[in-house]
Structures are given as structure tokens and as C-alpha cells.
Design a protein around this motif. Sequence first.
Motif, PDB file in Angstrom:
ATOM      1  N   ARG A  39      -3.646 -19.192  27.457  1.00 39.56           N
ATOM      2  CA  ARG A  39      -3.498 -17.865  28.055  1.00 39.56           C
ATOM      3  C   ARG A  39      -4.816 -17.116  28.051  1.00 39.56           C
ATOM      4  O   ARG A  39      -5.104 -16.349  28.932  1.00 39.56           O
ATOM      5  CB  ARG A  39      -2.434 -17.066  27.304  1.00 39.56           C
ATOM      6  CG  ARG A  39      -1.038 -17.566  27.601  1.00 39.56           C
ATOM      7  CD  ARG A  39      -0.087 -16.947  26.642  1.00 39.56           C
ATOM      8  NE  ARG A  39      -0.525 -17.228  25.283  1.00 39.56           N
ATOM      9  CZ  ARG A  39      -0.122 -16.564  24.228  1.00 39.56           C
ATOM     10  NH1 ARG A  39       0.695 -15.543  24.366  1.00 39.56           N
ATOM     11  NH2 ARG A  39      -0.538 -16.893  23.032  1.00 39.56           N
ATOM     12  N   ASN A  40      -5.600 -17.317  27.027  1.00 38.61           N
ATOM     13  CA  ASN A  40      -6.887 -16.642  26.960  1.00 38.61           C
ATOM     14  C   ASN A  40      -7.764 -17.366  25.951  1.00 38.61           C
ATOM     15  O   ASN A  40      -7.316 -18.294  25.283  1.00 38.61           O
ATOM     16  CB  ASN A  40      -6.697 -15.170  26.579  1.00 38.61           C
ATOM     17  CG  ASN A  40      -5.799 -15.045  25.360  1.00 38.61           C
ATOM     18  OD1 ASN A  40      -6.074 -15.654  24.334  1.00 38.61           O
ATOM     19  ND2 ASN A  40      -4.707 -14.310  25.493  1.00 38.61           N
ATOM     20  N   MET A 299       7.655 -16.680  21.821  1.00 34.54           N
ATOM     21  CA  MET A 299       8.262 -15.587  21.080  1.00 34.54           C
ATOM     22  C   MET A 299       7.640 -14.264  21.458  1.00 34.54           C
ATOM     23  O   MET A 299       8.333 -13.257  21.614  1.00 34.54           O
ATOM     24  CB  MET A 299       8.089 -15.818  19.573  1.00 34.54           C
ATOM     25  CG  MET A 299       9.022 -16.860  19.001  1.00 34.54           C
ATOM     26  SD  MET A 299       8.473 -17.394  17.383  1.00 34.54           S
ATOM     27  CE  MET A 299       8.505 -15.843  16.500  1.00 34.54           C
ATOM     28  N   SER A 303      10.755 -11.671  23.268  1.00 34.85           N
ATOM     29  CA  SER A 303      11.718 -11.261  22.244  1.00 34.85           C
ATOM     30  C   SER A 303      12.557 -12.411  21.679  1.00 34.85           C
ATOM     31  O   SER A 303      13.695 -12.223  21.302  1.00 34.85           O
ATOM     32  CB  SER A 303      12.680 -10.207  22.787  1.00 34.85           C
ATOM     33  OG  SER A 303      11.967  -9.089  23.208  1.00 34.85           O
ATOM     34  N   TYR A 306      12.364 -14.805  15.418  1.00 35.50           N
ATOM     35  CA  TYR A 306      11.562 -15.698  14.583  1.00 35.50           C
ATOM     36  C   TYR A 306      12.362 -16.938  14.206  1.00 35.50           C
ATOM     37  O   TYR A 306      11.882 -18.064  14.298  1.00 35.50           O
ATOM     38  CB  TYR A 306      11.147 -14.934  13.329  1.00 35.50           C
ATOM     39  CG  TYR A 306      10.203 -15.685  12.434  1.00 35.50           C
ATOM     40  CD1 TYR A 306       8.893 -15.919  12.836  1.00 35.50           C
ATOM     41  CD2 TYR A 306      10.621 -16.141  11.203  1.00 35.50           C
ATOM     42  CE1 TYR A 306       8.022 -16.596  12.016  1.00 35.50           C
ATOM     43  CE2 TYR A 306       9.750 -16.821  10.365  1.00 35.50           C
ATOM     44  CZ  TYR A 306       8.451 -17.040  10.775  1.00 35.50           C
ATOM     45  OH  TYR A 306       7.595 -17.715   9.956  1.00 35.50           O
TER      46      TYR A 306
ATOM     47  N   ARG C  41       3.833  -1.563  28.732  1.00 31.58           N
ATOM     48  CA  ARG C  41       4.501  -2.550  27.887  1.00 31.58           C
ATOM     49  C   ARG C  41       4.191  -2.313  26.413  1.00 31.58           C
ATOM     50  O   ARG C  41       3.049  -2.118  26.033  1.00 31.58           O
ATOM     51  CB  ARG C  41       4.088  -3.971  28.279  1.00 31.58           C
ATOM     52  CG  ARG C  41       4.675  -4.397  29.609  1.00 31.58           C
ATOM     53  CD  ARG C  41       4.129  -5.748  30.024  1.00 31.58           C
ATOM     54  NE  ARG C  41       4.433  -6.773  29.013  1.00 31.58           N
ATOM     55  CZ  ARG C  41       5.432  -7.661  29.133  1.00 31.58           C
ATOM     56  NH1 ARG C  41       6.191  -7.635  30.205  1.00 31.58           N
ATOM     57  NH2 ARG C  41       5.641  -8.540  28.203  1.00 31.58           N
ATOM     58  N   ARG C  74       8.723  -0.705  28.875  1.00 34.51           N
ATOM     59  CA  ARG C  74       9.663  -1.623  28.243  1.00 34.51           C
ATOM     60  C   ARG C  74       9.097  -2.105  26.898  1.00 34.51           C
ATOM     61  O   ARG C  74       7.895  -2.236  26.720  1.00 34.51           O
ATOM     62  CB  ARG C  74      10.006  -2.817  29.127  1.00 34.51           C
ATOM     63  CG  ARG C  74       8.839  -3.496  29.790  1.00 34.51           C
ATOM     64  CD  ARG C  74       9.278  -4.840  30.248  1.00 34.51           C
ATOM     65  NE  ARG C  74       9.934  -5.515  29.109  1.00 34.51           N
ATOM     66  CZ  ARG C  74      10.020  -6.821  28.993  1.00 34.51           C
ATOM     67  NH1 ARG C  74       9.526  -7.585  29.936  1.00 34.51           N
ATOM     68  NH2 ARG C  74      10.594  -7.382  27.932  1.00 34.51           N
ATOM     69  N   ALA C  75      10.032  -2.342  25.974  1.00 33.80           N
ATOM     70  CA  ALA C  75       9.606  -2.734  24.621  1.00 33.80           C
ATOM     71  C   ALA C  75      10.035  -4.160  24.341  1.00 33.80           C
ATOM     72  O   ALA C  75      11.102  -4.585  24.740  1.00 33.80           O
ATOM     73  CB  ALA C  75      10.224  -1.794  23.589  1.00 33.80           C
ATOM     74  N   ASN C  76       9.176  -4.850  23.654  1.00 35.55           N
ATOM     75  CA  ASN C  76       9.347  -6.266  23.395  1.00 35.55           C
ATOM     76  C   ASN C  76       9.251  -6.473  21.878  1.00 35.55           C
ATOM     77  O   ASN C  76       8.247  -6.127  21.284  1.00 35.55           O
ATOM     78  CB  ASN C  76       8.186  -6.952  24.120  1.00 35.55           C
ATOM     79  CG  ASN C  76       8.386  -8.425  24.220  1.00 35.55           C
ATOM     80  OD1 ASN C  76       9.459  -8.912  23.885  1.00 35.55           O
ATOM     81  ND2 ASN C  76       7.370  -9.122  24.675  1.00 35.55           N
ATOM     82  N   ILE C  77      10.336  -6.986  21.278  1.00 30.23           N
ATOM     83  CA  ILE C  77      10.318  -7.118  19.817  1.00 30.23           C
ATOM     84  C   ILE C  77       9.782  -8.506  19.431  1.00 30.23           C
ATOM     85  O   ILE C  77      10.293  -9.520  19.894  1.00 30.23           O
ATOM     86  CB  ILE C  77      11.736  -6.974  19.224  1.00 30.23           C
ATOM     87  CG1 ILE C  77      12.486  -5.824  19.873  1.00 30.23           C
ATOM     88  CG2 ILE C  77      11.687  -6.851  17.703  1.00 30.23           C
ATOM     89  CD1 ILE C  77      11.873  -4.472  19.681  1.00 30.23           C
ATOM     90  N   ILE C  78       8.759  -8.540  18.612  1.00 28.62           N
ATOM     91  CA  ILE C  78       8.196  -9.817  18.186  1.00 28.62           C
ATOM     92  C   ILE C  78       8.252  -9.898  16.667  1.00 28.62           C
ATOM     93  O   ILE C  78       7.703  -9.052  15.968  1.00 28.62           O
ATOM     94  CB  ILE C  78       6.730  -9.947  18.652  1.00 28.62           C
ATOM     95  CG1 ILE C  78       6.677  -9.878  20.170  1.00 28.62           C
ATOM     96  CG2 ILE C  78       6.124 -11.267  18.152  1.00 28.62           C
ATOM     97  CD1 ILE C  78       5.299  -9.619  20.718  1.00 28.62           C
ATOM     98  N   GLU C  79       8.931 -10.942  16.174  1.00 28.10           N
ATOM     99  CA  GLU C  79       9.054 -11.071  14.725  1.00 28.10           C
ATOM    100  C   GLU C  79       7.936 -11.920  14.154  1.00 28.10           C
ATOM    101  O   GLU C  79       7.630 -12.984  14.680  1.00 28.10           O
ATOM    102  CB  GLU C  79      10.411 -11.691  14.381  1.00 28.10           C
ATOM    103  CG  GLU C  79      11.539 -10.763  14.743  1.00 28.10           C
ATOM    104  CD  GLU C  79      12.892 -11.363  14.387  1.00 28.10           C
ATOM    105  OE1 GLU C  79      13.752 -10.605  13.939  1.00 28.10           O
ATOM    106  OE2 GLU C  79      13.069 -12.585  14.561  1.00 28.10           O
ATOM    107  N   GLY C  80       7.348 -11.454  13.072  1.00 25.51           N
ATOM    108  CA  GLY C  80       6.202 -12.157  12.503  1.00 25.51           C
ATOM    109  C   GLY C  80       6.553 -13.118  11.390  1.00 25.51           C
ATOM    110  O   GLY C  80       5.718 -13.887  10.947  1.00 25.51           O
ATOM    111  N   ILE C  94      -1.318 -11.416  19.843  1.00 24.12           N
ATOM    112  CA  ILE C  94      -0.703 -10.467  20.782  1.00 24.12           C
ATOM    113  C   ILE C  94      -1.775  -9.581  21.410  1.00 24.12           C
ATOM    114  O   ILE C  94      -1.794  -9.339  22.619  1.00 24.12           O
ATOM    115  CB  ILE C  94       0.349  -9.592  20.068  1.00 24.12           C
ATOM    116  CG1 ILE C  94       1.430 -10.462  19.446  1.00 24.12           C
ATOM    117  CG2 ILE C  94       0.957  -8.578  21.044  1.00 24.12           C
ATOM    118  CD1 ILE C  94       2.349  -9.712  18.525  1.00 24.12           C
ATOM    119  N   GLN C  97      -3.751 -11.437  23.987  1.00 24.49           N
ATOM    120  CA  GLN C  97      -2.999 -11.644  25.215  1.00 24.49           C
ATOM    121  C   GLN C  97      -3.260 -10.493  26.195  1.00 24.49           C
ATOM    122  O   GLN C  97      -3.337 -10.696  27.391  1.00 24.49           O
ATOM    123  CB  GLN C  97      -1.510 -11.744  24.858  1.00 24.49           C
ATOM    124  CG  GLN C  97      -0.604 -12.031  26.010  1.00 24.49           C
ATOM    125  CD  GLN C  97      -1.013 -13.318  26.718  1.00 24.49           C
ATOM    126  OE1 GLN C  97      -1.694 -14.162  26.165  1.00 24.49           O
ATOM    127  NE2 GLN C  97      -0.613 -13.433  27.971  1.00 24.49           N
TER     128      GLN C  97
END
Lengths: 334, 527, 341
Positions: A39-40, A299, A303, A306, C41, C74-80, C94, C97
Motif C-alpha cells: 500500500r505504501n 483489519m 473494522s 482483532y 475518515r 465515517r468511523a472505522n474501529i481497528i483493534e490492536g 495506519i 496508510q
Amino acid sequence: MKAKAAVSASILLVTTLLLILLSPEPAASVRGFFSGPFRNLYSFGSFLASASLLTIAGTGAALAFRGGAFNLGGEGQVYCGAVSALSAGLLLPALPGNLGTPLLLLAAAAAGFFIALFSGWLKYRFSIHELISTYLISSTLVYICDYLISGPLRDEESFLIATPRLPEVYTLQQILPPSPLHTGVFIALTTALAAHLWLNRSVRGYRLRIYGENPACIRFAGIREKTYALLPIALSGGLYGLAGGVALLGIHFRGIQGFTAGLGWNGIAVALIAGLSPAAAAAAAVLIAFIEIGISAAMAGASVTYDLGLMIRGIILIMVTMKVFTSNRKEELL
Amino acid sequence: MDSSTPVLSCRSIAKVYESNHVQACDDISLDLHAGEIHCILGENGAGKSTLMRILTGDQTPDSGQLYMHGAPCSFSSPHDSLMQGVGMIHQQSNCIRELTVWENIILGAEQCGLLGRVGRNRSLRAAVDRLSSRYGISVPYHEQAAKLDSNAVQTTALLSILLRNAQVLIFDEPHSLFSGDPPVSFQEIAETLAQEGKALAVVTHNIAAAFAVASRITILRRGRSMGTFLPESIDIQGATRLMMGLPPEFTPGAPKPSRRVHGAVRRNPVLSLDQVSTKGDVDNPSTLKSVSLSVHPGEILACVGIKEHGLLTLEALLTSFVPDPGSTPPELSGGAITCDGGRTYPRSLAEIRRRQFAYVPSNRLLSAAAVYSTVEENAVLHAHSKLTEGKIPGLMSSRQVRRFTESLIHSFAIQGNHKDSLLSLSGGNIQKLIAARELADRPRLLIACEITWGLDVRTQEFLFEQLQEIKKREGSVLLITSETDVALEHSDRIAMFYHGRLVRTAPSADVTASDVGEVILGERSRL
Amino acid sequence: MKFSGTSKRWSAAALTLLLVLTVPAGIAAAGRAEAPDDSYRIAVFVPGVTAGSPIYEMLAEGARRAADEFDHARANIIEGGTNQGEWPGKIASIAAQGDHDLIVTSNPAMPEIVNEVSQRFPDQKFVFMDGYLEGNPSIYTLRYDQYQQAYLAGYFAGLVTSSTMEFAGEQLKIGLVAGQEYPDMNQSILPGYREGAQDAAPGTEVDFRVVGNWYDASRGKELAREIISGGADVLLPISGGANYGVLEAAIEGDAYVIWYDTSGYHEAPGTVIGSTAIMQDTATYETVKAAIEGSLPFGSADKAGLQEGMVTFITDDPLFEEHVPEDIRRALISRMEELAK
């Protein structure tokens, strides 16, 4: 080759299906997974950095298997390697970088080497199977390392359970900023190639291979058995330790509780996919790193929780370790 | 049962191994009738083993059909074939070494349809005891299978298969004796089984043994059937010619070399045992008791007897080598072993090899071969540290390794490529390689144990020619073998063991096979 | 059969070739995907797992609610995940990106991690709830007044230990079980708790213990037992999963528990008799909303407490009314009203 292509295709298919079925945003997830490392620049660098660590760990795992030993203590050996390099870096008086970096890496490798050597000795002297001793010792060491990071070495000012940073002179050169790619990638390639050459061409490597297949053969040839009962597992521990050291000096620069977790087990997956060949370990590491980065990209994009990510990763790992990807030699061992 | 319908038969069986494109079976048809002893003869690599694997469901044929009692059938696995009444007694033990003999016998016997654990064991025990007494064979039920000798292993396998009431019994290179008190010969058991109406297939390359028991003989060569014969309609020579594809005027075996005349002047013995006894129970036949012998330069000395009557102990004593890492070599309790005229005999294989003594072990497939490695890797086991590159110390030169391997392959006419896995070679070729490796360094003394085991006549002859070569250059050979006739034919002197004692030593030319037989079977012998 | 070396070499070569060919294509494709549009975003980075963690559930909920109010957001949930060692890499990835205008996260440890990431990706904007970092122009932090929150807990504990409630013992002694020692714990929470108790019942002692991690419930239980046998009758656990060990010890040892950060009355009615709370959902909602509107002062660090309504003691739960005598309830509420002024 045909079977491999077919299985590769089906792995991709199953991954896609899983993502489509389980992700709230299938399109974004699938795109995320496949474009993962590309992606980058950052993700590409971190893909290669992660592949480097896996290459070293996978080479270590492969050496043990080839010598007929099971080293399931990778987790503890990696962690101890990292923590001993860390302790050396934090506690010893400052050294110049060109001397300090190799010394810290040596400390890391030595820690793993001696831990694994101990298991080999238990096997040789008391017939305690290394399958169980490496695992138990490693589990204990993980707690000890956790304690060292959260106790004596801890940075009191930090909200993380982490140590202070190592002096910058010790860290490995970054080569693709802002990505975490560092010169450890060369260490990894050199390690895999050197191990390959040593295993396949050297006198000792030859003996190790024969011992791994039939220890009686080595005794029959009148060669000292003890050396080859201890060497494979100790070397494997040494490489695991080195992987921990490179993770510390190349990526994290400080100890954070559990910061090398997973490298030990993934090393075994790499070795199995590589058909226990050190040179192929680099390619297998690239594959595993791709999956890791791909899943976290999937992920991040959509969304995916995990736990779901972990599950998909697990399924893919099971598929890539399937028989067609690995040699029958492994079957013989397992 | 209609006696004209074979119990088991196959038609037009063909099989090509994908890995090496070898056509192991090519249009083979075979009938096994109730009450017959059907010997299948062939050299190593003739396709015998593959055919038997197909008959027992271990391999599937590329084409062809199997029939049981005239009806088409197929076996999905050896277990499946056993359930349908076809059992095999393998050449190499397929006992599970970790289990006891009893557990090996009854393994899987719950299929017999008997109920309850205790009841099952008790009735199974009764059934096994019945079989045991019917055929006069016995095995120590509570012993660990790993500790059994080869005769007892074979007996265990036979009992296990008889327990399942197999109608077709396939013997792969059976040993001549089954354990019991006294031991029972294969011939005796085979005849009893045939009389009871079982169909027996006996795979062997021992032509004489085959002619002694066979009611019919099928000869295989290079995967093809050369025909099925009644023993009356073909003689040993004819069968040998067919097996080897030789012209009719050829007689197998090189002309007997002229025996060395033992002159009065003799040089120091290479190896000498003086009143040697080993630690252990005196009643145990394998404990050596006051054995004295010497091997001189330019001589082949054969030690013969039943393996467990001292031969295995002698082998382990002289080589300080036991393949099982758990056990230790026997220890001297009296006497002395010397070499080269009075020097202390070395107590480790490394030193033994340093003295240019070589060793072909009796259990060589277990201890002297890494079967998943390549031919090349196996070939250089002793020589590898010398095949190094000049520049970098400790680095082997692949060119030298290859050259060395090819020289062995060439000089011993081994069929196989240097990069093949050892497993893809036939048993005979593996054995040739193991022998070739020992002889490569021109040993002064070769300790060769059971050297003919599992080999066809031609390979045997070839190996004995090599032994003659050693002799010619004033080297020595100590043959340790349980095959009396081989020992008689190829040795200068013969040492006969019984119950751990060296009973008699004689020039081989002066004794007959029956003389030797009487000695090595002791007073209780029924021969 | 031995693995064929040739096919191994081929597959390695093929893989390398694949990489070489796809890298430029992939990067180019990713570049195209970043084409500017006017959507906003938001990535919500959860340093852990959302499910079962009310604080993170509130974080996600607040961010979502704010985004829902705007068509283009819009919100995007990312679990670590729970491995701290992986957080820096994940949050950096992130940021790298580059397709999120804002990254929202919550945890006192995050500013330390992100400050470094932010130097590599200076254009990325971050919001930290429950964290503190001042002076980075890309970062806005909002922390809750921990001192005040702990003070409320301490004040209530002081009232209880000096009362005649069933389990209140003779001694004026209360307990605090922490997951680990960290600056906020030592500089705000412990002093706040202690001073709150002193103000309610002068002379009250605080027995302070540290588990050493945030998950070991059996260690938590062990420590709580020691505290209870030392004479303390009210415990405040701030130790993550180890809280449940503390709770068990309190139930077995007849002591009271005060819950921190979220409502805990239902965890063990009659044992958990008090609960402080932070309004993470409201706070996140308001902060993210300001960010979308463009009015959030990045670079600054704010602190919200009782006055702003972001920290409170939950007094309207029926279980609170049922198990706490009226005089104590009234004393607590009047103290809260004083502080809110």
C-alpha cells in the motif's frame, strides 16, 4: 509443483471467502489483504522487516529439525535473546556503536544458544525429551523476562510496561524511512545463506544431517555422538536469540513486555513451509510476513475485529503448512 | 472349497513407480491355491516385493485385477487384506518395538468380535496358546519386542496373522527357523500350514530353500513373470538361469577359488581372542565363554552358529557398537583381545576404523544407512572429512563427493544415481553400497556380519569376489554368519559356536554342512 | 522421498519474481486509491479488544455517534490486540496508510507511543482520550481529572469505613489495588484517594498494593486478602482483569468494593457499593465532533473533571440506593455538588 499451485490458489480463494463472509466490509478487506505490503513505502518496509525476523527464526527452527531435535522453546529463546541484549545495552558502560551493536547481537545469540544447549544436555545426559524441556523452560523464561521488563529494567516514567530506550548508537541503521526497515534484513539474508551453505556443504553440517536422520549412523561411523546431540538444538537456540536481538535493535529499540511474542512459533511454521531448508526459509518468511501484514491491513481497512483477524490468520497458517508444501522429511520427524 | 478355484489370484498386474519411473510389475498373473506352497523367486529388484505389496493392499496396481475365491476384489490397506484373509510376514520386522510381544500379537484383535477386556484377553490368550502348541512355536509374551531376535520377531508376526485366521499367508524372505523349544524349521511349519488348507506364498531368492518346500515355483525377472513351474519340471540350474536371464551354458557362481594352503610360517594374527568370556549369565547362550580364535593376514575365518548363541555378542564385542542407544556393548569378564600381534584391541569404533579395520554390521539397514538421505550422502559416511575443498577448511567439495560416490557405484555395479534417495534403491543395491563404503579404504580386517542376508545369488557372489580381493592383498576377513553353507563355501577356516562356546574350529575344506549342523545345533538338535 | 531441491529453488525464484513485479504495481495502485475526496475518515484504534471493555466500547460508541451526525464522515474501529509491543507498529501502519484524517485512541500509554510515530508522519492528526501530551501540533489530548475521580472514591470510602455499615470494621483503613505503578497512579490517583478519605474521615489509612500486570486475578485476590486481613474494609481495584480477583476476595472476606471508570454495581450487588465513572462516550463524541467541524485545538491538552461532567460518582443506580445508608449517600452528593461549583 502443480499440487503447490493448486493449493496456493485454494488458499487465496479460501482467504477471500473468509474475508467476504466475515468482514463487515468485504471489498475493502479483500483489497486490504492482497495489497497489504504494497500500500505504501511504510507497509512495504515493515513487511520486509518482519520477513527478516522470521527468516532468522525460521532458519533456527530448520536447523534443529534437520538435526533431529525439536526446539519448541523459540518463544523464550527469542525473548531472552532480546532481553539479554537489552540488559547489556542498558547496564554496561557505553560502547562505540560499531563495536556495541555486534556485541549486543552476540549477547542475544549467546543467551538463546545456552538456553537451548541446556535442553540438549538434559536430553543427552538424562534422556529428558527436548520437546518438553524446551517448551517448559521457555515458558518459565517468558515470565522471567516479563518480570525484568516490568521490574528492574522498567522505565518508571512510562505508561507502558517498558524499559528506557537503548542509546541510539546501538540501533541498527534504518534504510527505508519512515518505514521500520533496517539493516537487519542483510543479517537475515546472510544468516540464511550461511546456514544453508554450512548445512549442505560443511563436514559438520553433513554430520548434523546424518545424525538427524539416524543417530546410530554417526556412531557407526565412529564420530563423537555428543557433539551432534547438542549442536543442532543449541544452534537453533542461538539463531532464535539472534532474532530477538535484531527485533530489539532494529525495530523496538526498547523492551516492551511481550514485544517478541509469536516469533518463536512462527519460526517453526516458516521452517516447515520451507521444507526445513534454511535457504528456502527466506522465501517462506516472506509468505508468512505477507499473511501477517495482509491480515492487519484487512483489519485496518474494514473494522475486522482483532479476534477474527487472528482466526483467519490461523486458518491460513494451517493451510500453508499442509503436506504439499512441506517435505516428507518433516513427516518423518513429526 | 472348490479346489480348482484359487483362494487368491491376480491377473495382468502392472505397476510403475512415479518417483523413479521403474516398471516394478509388468503384466504379472499369479494363482495361490489352498494347500499349496507357492515360491516366488527372483533377484533383488525383480518385482517380488511390489507384487506382494499389491497382494496385501499396501500398494495399488496401475492396472490388473485381484480375485478372492474367483470373485474380483480389492484391498485398501494391509489391514483390509488381513480382514479378508490375506496376511503377510515381512522380511524386516514390522513389530512395534515399544510394545510387548503379546501386545504385538493381539494388536487390532478386537476385530475378532470377542467381548470384554478381561474376557477378551483370556480367550485371546487361549487362542494364541492353541496356535502356539499346534505348530510347536513359542515366543516370550512379556518381553519387549525390541529385544527379540529375528526368528522370534518372525514367529510373533506369524502368530498374529494366524490369530486372525488368514487363509493366505505370504512370507517375505522367511528366516530358516521359527522360535520354539526346540526351534522349528520354516519347512516344517510351511508344510503343516499347507496341509491344513492354507495357501502359502513364499518370496525368496534362496533357490535351494525354495526347491525344498515349494509345490509350485513362479520366477520373476525385471517385473515380468518368467513362468510358473512344478519343482519336478525344472531344476535349480534352470530356475537360476531364468532368474538371472543368463544363457543356458552358464553355471552360477565363480569357480571355487583354490584354497589357501596353510603353511608352517605364519605372520602375526591381525586379531586374536584369548580365552575371552563376557559378563552375563552363564546359562544364557549368548554369553561368550572362554573363546579363543585368531584371524591371520590373507585369511577368511567364518564364525558360524545360531545368532543368539554368541554370534551377536561377538559382533558387538569386537566393534563396541550396538545400534540401540539405550543398550551398551558387552563387557569382557575374562581373557584378552589383541590385534596386530599383541597390541590392545581398541574399544571404540573410531579407533577401530583408525586401525583400518572395517565393519559391515548385521543390522545394517538400521544402523549403517540413512535411508531418507541420498546415495551420495550415504556413500561418503566414512570418507566425507577427507573430501574437502582446498581453500576453506571444513567445506566439502561436491565434485569430490560425487566422484567418490560414482567410483563406488561403478566398482560395485550399483544400480542407482548419486542423487537418488537411498530409499529408492532396491535392498540389494543398498547393501552393496554399504559394503562398498567399507571396502573403499582397503581395510586390513573386515568384520562382515550376516553379509549374505537378503541378497540374491549374484550379489552374494559379487561380494565374495570382493572378499577374495582383500585376501589376495593379505588382508583378513572375519565372517560372522548363521548361514552355514555360505560360510563353508567361502571361508578358509570355520569356527562353530554353540551356547556361547567355540566348540570346534576346522579348515572349511575338511568339514561338511551336516558336520557343522550337528555342532551348532547342539545335542538337542533334531537334524 | 526427499524434497526436490530444484522445485524448491523454482518456487523461491517464482515468489521473488512475483514480489518484484507486484511492488511497483501495488504501490501505484495504492497511490491511486489515495485520490483526494472530501470525506472525513476516522480510525478508532483500540489498544486491546473492544468486546468486554466498557472504556473502549464507549470510545468506539462516541466516535461512531459523532461520525453519524455528518454525511461525509465515517468511523472505522481497528483493534490492536493486547500485546503492547505490537501497538507502535500497528498505529504507524495506519498513519502510513494516510487514508484516515484522524486517528482516535484512548489509553494513558498511547501518547508516548504515538509522539514518535507522529514525527515520522507529521501530517497525521491524532486525538487521545484519557492521555496527556502537549505541544505537538498534530495531537490533541483530553484527560480526565484522575485526582478528582480518585478523590470521590476516597471520600466515599472514608464515609463507609467510619460508618456503622454491616461490614465496616473498627479501623479506619481502606485499600487500593493497582495493576502497576505509573505516573498517574502515583501522582494523581493515590493522592486523590488518600485525601478524599482524609476529608471524609480524618486519620484513615490507605493500604496500597500493586499486582504487577493487568490480568492476574489470582494475584489480585491474594493481595486483596492481605489488605482485608490487615483491617481494611473498602477496596478500590484499578487493575484490569485482576479486579475480579479483588472482588472475589471482598465477597469471601466481607469487605466493600468501589468500582472505577465504569458502573460496577451489577458485578456484585451488596459488595460493589460505589462506582466512579468517566463519561468517555460523551467526551469522545464531543471531541470527535469538534475535530470534524474543524474547531478542535490540535496541539493543546485539556483536562475534564466534575465541572465539565466528564467525571462522576454514579449515585442514581438503584443498587446504590439499596445498599448504602441515606446519610452516607447524602454526604457524598453534597460533597460532589461543592466540587462541581
